[in-house]
Design a protein around this motif. Structure first.
Motif, PDB file in Angstrom:
ATOM      1  N   ARG A  44      14.982   6.267  -2.427  1.00 56.29           N
ATOM      2  CA  ARG A  44      14.971   6.429  -0.965  1.00 56.29           C
ATOM      3  C   ARG A  44      13.694   5.871  -0.366  1.00 56.29           C
ATOM      4  N   ILE A  45      12.583   6.076  -1.031  1.00 58.87           N
ATOM      5  CA  ILE A  45      11.310   5.560  -0.515  1.00 58.87           C
ATOM      6  C   ILE A  45      11.346   4.031  -0.444  1.00 58.87           C
ATOM      7  N   VAL A  46      11.797   3.403  -1.526  1.00 55.48           N
ATOM      8  CA  VAL A  46      11.849   1.938  -1.558  1.00 55.48           C
ATOM      9  C   VAL A  46      12.815   1.417  -0.492  1.00 55.48           C
ATOM     10  N   ARG A  74       3.381   6.444  -6.737  1.00 57.13           N
ATOM     11  CA  ARG A  74       2.486   6.912  -7.806  1.00 57.13           C
ATOM     12  C   ARG A  74       2.774   8.366  -8.168  1.00 57.13           C
ATOM     13  N   THR A  75       3.065   9.189  -7.128  1.00 57.95           N
ATOM     14  CA  THR A  75       3.294  10.622  -7.389  1.00 57.95           C
ATOM     15  C   THR A  75       4.543  10.869  -8.236  1.00 57.95           C
ATOM     16  N   PRO A  76       5.736  10.329  -7.838  1.00 61.36           N
ATOM     17  CA  PRO A  76       6.901  10.573  -8.707  1.00 61.36           C
ATOM     18  C   PRO A  76       6.753   9.965 -10.097  1.00 61.36           C
ATOM     19  N   ILE A  77       6.084   8.846 -10.214  1.00 59.13           N
ATOM     20  CA  ILE A  77       5.871   8.259 -11.541  1.00 59.13           C
ATOM     21  C   ILE A  77       5.010   9.183 -12.394  1.00 59.13           C
ATOM     22  N   ASP A 110       0.833  -1.204   0.000  1.00 55.42           N
ATOM     23  CA  ASP A 110       0.000   0.000   0.000  1.00 55.42           C
ATOM     24  C   ASP A 110       0.869   1.255   0.000  1.00 55.42           C
ATOM     25  N   ASP A 111       1.875   1.251   0.883  1.00 57.65           N
ATOM     26  CA  ASP A 111       2.740   2.429   0.976  1.00 57.65           C
ATOM     27  C   ASP A 111       3.504   2.651  -0.321  1.00 57.65           C
ATOM     28  N   ALA A 112       4.058   1.548  -0.866  1.00 59.56           N
ATOM     29  CA  ALA A 112       4.824   1.693  -2.107  1.00 59.56           C
ATOM     30  C   ALA A 112       3.925   2.190  -3.241  1.00 59.56           C
TER      31      ALA A 112
END
Length: 507
Positions: free
Chosen positions: A313-315, A276-279, A269-271
């Protein structure tokens, strides 16, 4: 459909089948024990009866000889006149017991017998007469008659000066004498059989109660689905037995499975939410990119590179949070806390132009993971840098307080609003002071909380809006004896963190 129905039938009958097998084995053991007891008791009773008959026959022989050796007829007081008189006196003065028979023979022919009723007339049995009627020496043995086995003793009788020879016989109908032992064995079988049935009924009830946790385990396992992992087995409080331990173990396993599935769902869910935003940003700029404009291409490439760094960084942070729920996330060992605090204070000075102050250092050796603790304190310091300006004061230190080891970072920033105290520790959560930050994903404090929880501790926040905030890593103080190395330093105190510049949520 048929396969599903048959599997349900097997599930429904499996506990009952186990219950039936338990009762069957218990009943088999009881019956075998009963049979062993009855057989042993019966054999002992039969042996005791045989010994009693043998002793009785020997006693009769002694009485016969005593009477004959006197040579006086107790009926007249005169000497015996003939062998016939001797035999008549012997049978008259010896009282036969139940199932016992006395017989007298003269010159191989039957002459007298006791008056006790007998199932068969041995006097009419020619084979028995031929066997004992003409013996010249005492003989004992067993004879198969129409009434079963007969134990006998035949004693020859003669009288000096009198013609002819006689034989007196004492015989026991052994099978009739053993009837009491047989009756006792049959009664034991009857009572034992009824008792076994009662025991089987009681065992059926007891087995049902014993197998109830097993049925609960099966029912709980069948109720678990991919979307519902909340089912648990009811286990009574207290030490319990092996089945209670089984229930607790299954519940613990289900807790771990549910936690793992929840972590997986949370990660997905978090990923999905954060990537989604940077993509979308990257796709939007690529769609309007003008390949013929070098400035537009350079700007778009820089933007895409920055967004990819942020996605990386998020991943990385999400993977770190996922690993935080695994047992091997921390590897604690004895560490010099003072040396660790000083080393972290040297590292964080590279994070920004601030007035870094080492306020105190706990002079103790504690069992912890220095790498993870360093990572957590650096993340707190990184957050402090982002809410302060150049030259602002940031203090850090460690102290042992009331059995707890505290490592803190105190900043002089705007602080944390009361309504944000809980939200800043959530994934992707930001306080009002961190809204202006764009390079982080809001996972820093969540990672710090995970590291503290993996040590069995927590993260404490002390903040007054407008006067700064103090974030403290509160860990159980598992103290250890100092571990000095050859050069006088403390081993592992200077362990480096995996990422000295984590992307963290700003308080």
């Amino acid at each position: 459909m048929r396969t599903e129905r048959s599997s349900r039938g097997r599930r429904r009958w499996a506990p009952r089948a186990a219950r039936t097998r338990i009762i069957g084995w218990v009943l088999l053991l009881v019956l075998l024990s009963l049979a062993a007891v009855v057989v042993v008791t019966w054999r002992l009773l039969v042996a005791e009866t045989d010994e009693r008959m043998a002793a009785s026959l020997q006693a009769e022989v002694v009485e016969f000889r005593q009477l004959v050796d006197t040579g006086i007829d107790p009926r007249t007081g005169a000497a015996f006149a003939s062998v016939d008189d001797v035999l008549s006196a012997v049978l008259t003065y010896n009282q036969a017991r139940p199932n016992e028979k006395f017989l007298a023979y003269v010159d191989g022919a039957y002459r007298y017998q006791s008056r006790v009723e007998a199932p068969v007339r041995l006097s009419d049995d020619a084979r028995f007469t031929a066997l004992v009627g003409s013996v010249t020496e005492s003989r004992s043995g067993s004879y198969a008659s129409g009434a079963g086995e007969v134990l006998y003793v035949a004693v020859p009788v003669s009288l000096a000066g009198a013609p002819g020879s006689g034989v007196v016989v004492a015989a026991f109908f052994a099978d009739l004498e053993r009837e009491a032992a047989d009756s006792t064995a049959r009664l034991m079988l009857l009572v034992g059989g009824l008792t076994s049935l009662a025991a089987a009924g009681g065992a059926w009830v007891v087995a049902g109660r014993i197998l109830r946790p097993v049925r609960d385990v099966a029912a709980t396992a069948h109720s678990i689905t991919e979307t519902d992992l909340s089912g648990r087995i009811e286990v009574a409080d207290g030490p319990g037995d092996e089945l209670a331990d089984l229930g607790r173990s299954v519940n613990a396993m289900l807790d771990r499975v549910e936690s793992g599935v929840a972590a997986q769902r949370r990660f997905l869910d978090d990923a999905g939410h954060e990537l989604r935003t940077p993509i979308t940003i990257v796709r939007g700029h690529l769609e309007v990119l003008d390949p013929a404009d070098p400035d537009d291409v350079r700007g778009t490439v820089a933007l895409v590179d920055d967004e990819l760094d942020r996605m990386n960084r998020i991943v990385s942070d999400l993977l770190l949070l996922a690993r935080a729920e695994q047992p091997a996330f921390v590897r604690p060992h004895p560490v010099d806390v003072a040396a660790l605090t000083a080393e972290v204070a040297r590292k964080v000075q590279r994070l920004g132009d601030r007035e870094w102050v080492l306020e105190s250092a706990a002079d103790v050796d504690a069992v912890l993971d220095p790498q993870r603790v360093t990572q957590a304190v650096v993340a707190l310091a990184d957050n402090a840098v982002h809410v302060t300006g150049p030259g602002d004061r940031i203090g850090l230190g460690s102290r042992l307080v009331d059995g707890e080891l505290r490592l803190w970072v105190a900043d002089s920033g705007p602080g944390v609003a009361p309504e944000d105290r809980e939200r800043v520790f959530e994934r992707f959560g930001r306080g009002q002071a961190g809204q202006r930050r764009s390079d982080g994903a809001g996972l820093g404090l969540a990672i710090v909380s995970a590291i503290a929880a993996a040590h069995g501790g927590r993260v404490a926040l002390d903040s007054v809006p407008g006067r700064g905030a103090t974030f403290s890593l509160v860990l159980p103080a598992h103290l250890a004896p100092p571990a000095d190395t050859a050069d006088g330093t403390v081993d592992d105190a200077s362990a480096t963190a995996e990422d000295p510049h984590p992307a963290g949520g700003t308080p």
